[in-house]
Write a protein that holds these residues in place. Structure first.
Motif, short mmCIF file in Angstrom:
data_model
loop_
_atom_site.label_atom_id
_atom_site.label_comp_id
_atom_site.label_asym_id
_atom_site.label_seq_id
_atom_site.Cartn_x
_atom_site.Cartn_y
_atom_site.Cartn_z
N TYR A 130 0.80 -1.22 0.00
CA TYR A 130 0.00 0.00 0.00
C TYR A 130 0.84 1.27 0.00
CZ TYR A 130 -4.21 -2.76 0.73
OH TYR A 130 -5.25 -3.66 0.57
N LEU A 131 2.12 1.14 0.26
CA LEU A 131 2.97 2.33 0.34
C LEU A 131 3.77 2.57 -0.94
CD1 LEU A 131 3.70 4.50 2.46
CD2 LEU A 131 5.68 3.12 3.06
N ILE A 132 4.14 1.49 -1.63
CA ILE A 132 4.97 1.62 -2.83
C ILE A 132 4.08 1.43 -4.06
CG2 ILE A 132 6.96 0.68 -4.07
CD1 ILE A 132 8.00 -0.34 -1.37
N PRO A 133 3.88 2.48 -4.85
CA PRO A 133 2.93 2.42 -5.98
C PRO A 133 3.20 1.31 -6.98
CG PRO A 133 3.58 4.69 -5.54
CD PRO A 133 4.47 3.82 -4.71
N ASN A 134 4.47 1.05 -7.30
CA ASN A 134 4.73 0.05 -8.34
C ASN A 134 4.38 -1.36 -7.91
OD1 ASN A 134 6.81 -0.39 -6.57
ND2 ASN A 134 8.41 -0.52 -8.14
#
Length: 201
Positions: free
Chosen positions: A41-45
């Motif tokens: 949920y924190l890292i878009p990729n």
């Protein structure tokens, strides 16, 4: 690192005694919290690479391989904890502006489905690996009940739960030992609180 520990253990107590200790020891595992909140949920990729379902299966595949690796090294007793209501962690509620700072239902739904899949994996491991005993230490319902019915538990247990969340979240990225301490020490106390409360009813 674990193999290094086994080597030191064998040199200290001997081969046969070391095998007995390794076989009779209870191995505690927890997975999912950091992987979702601090990664998916924190890292878009991550979200562009995997759907929620695919990411759950990815994590469970890692867990499957990890347990089988421990089994190959002699482990036979494991307790695995999945996700608590991660949408109710203090930071997630603080960030839930649109929901009025209530628990994040999406995150909690993901936790429930992940735990169900984890239970299936545990059943599979118990079936496929001779002599192994893997149990699910599912803390979701206990923690959720304390969150949703705080008055039923009293101030002592609410403080205990608050401390549980604080240690779990504040230290999880800095030192995994704190996370282990949190699960090993606080969850049994919370579970005991729930058991006592149910006996009173």
């Amino acid at each position: 690192m674990y193999k290094e520990y086994q080597g030191k253990l064998k040199s200290h107590v001997g081969e046969e005694k070391a095998k007995e200790i390794i076989r009779e020891a209870l191995y505690l595992m927890s997975l999912g919290t950091n992987d979702f909140l601090e990664n998916y949920y924190l890292i878009p990729n991550r979200r562009s690479q995997y759907s929620v379902t695919q990411y759950q299966d990815f994590l469970l595949g890692i867990a499957d391989n990890f347990v089988r690796g421990l089994y190959a090294l002699g482990a036979r007793k494991l307790s695995i904890t999945g996700l608590i209501p991660v949408g109710c962690l203090p930071l997630e509620r603080t960030a839930n502006f649109k929901g009025g700072h209530a628990c994040n239902k999406e995150y909690n739904d993901v936790a429930l489905s992940f735990n169900a899949k984890l239970d299936n994996l545990i059943a599979k491991l118990n079936k496929e690996l001779p002599e192994i005993k893997v149990v699910s230490a599912n803390a979701y319902s206990i923690v959720n009940d304390i969150i949703t019915r705080p008055s039923a538990y009293g101030m002592c247990y609410l403080l205990l739960l608050s401390l549980f969340f604080y240690i779990l979240y504040a230290y999880e990225d800095d030192d995994d030992d704190y996370g282990v301490f949190c699960y090993v020490f606080f969850l049994p106390l919370i579970a005991n609180a729930s058991h006592k409360q149910n006996k009173i009813k």
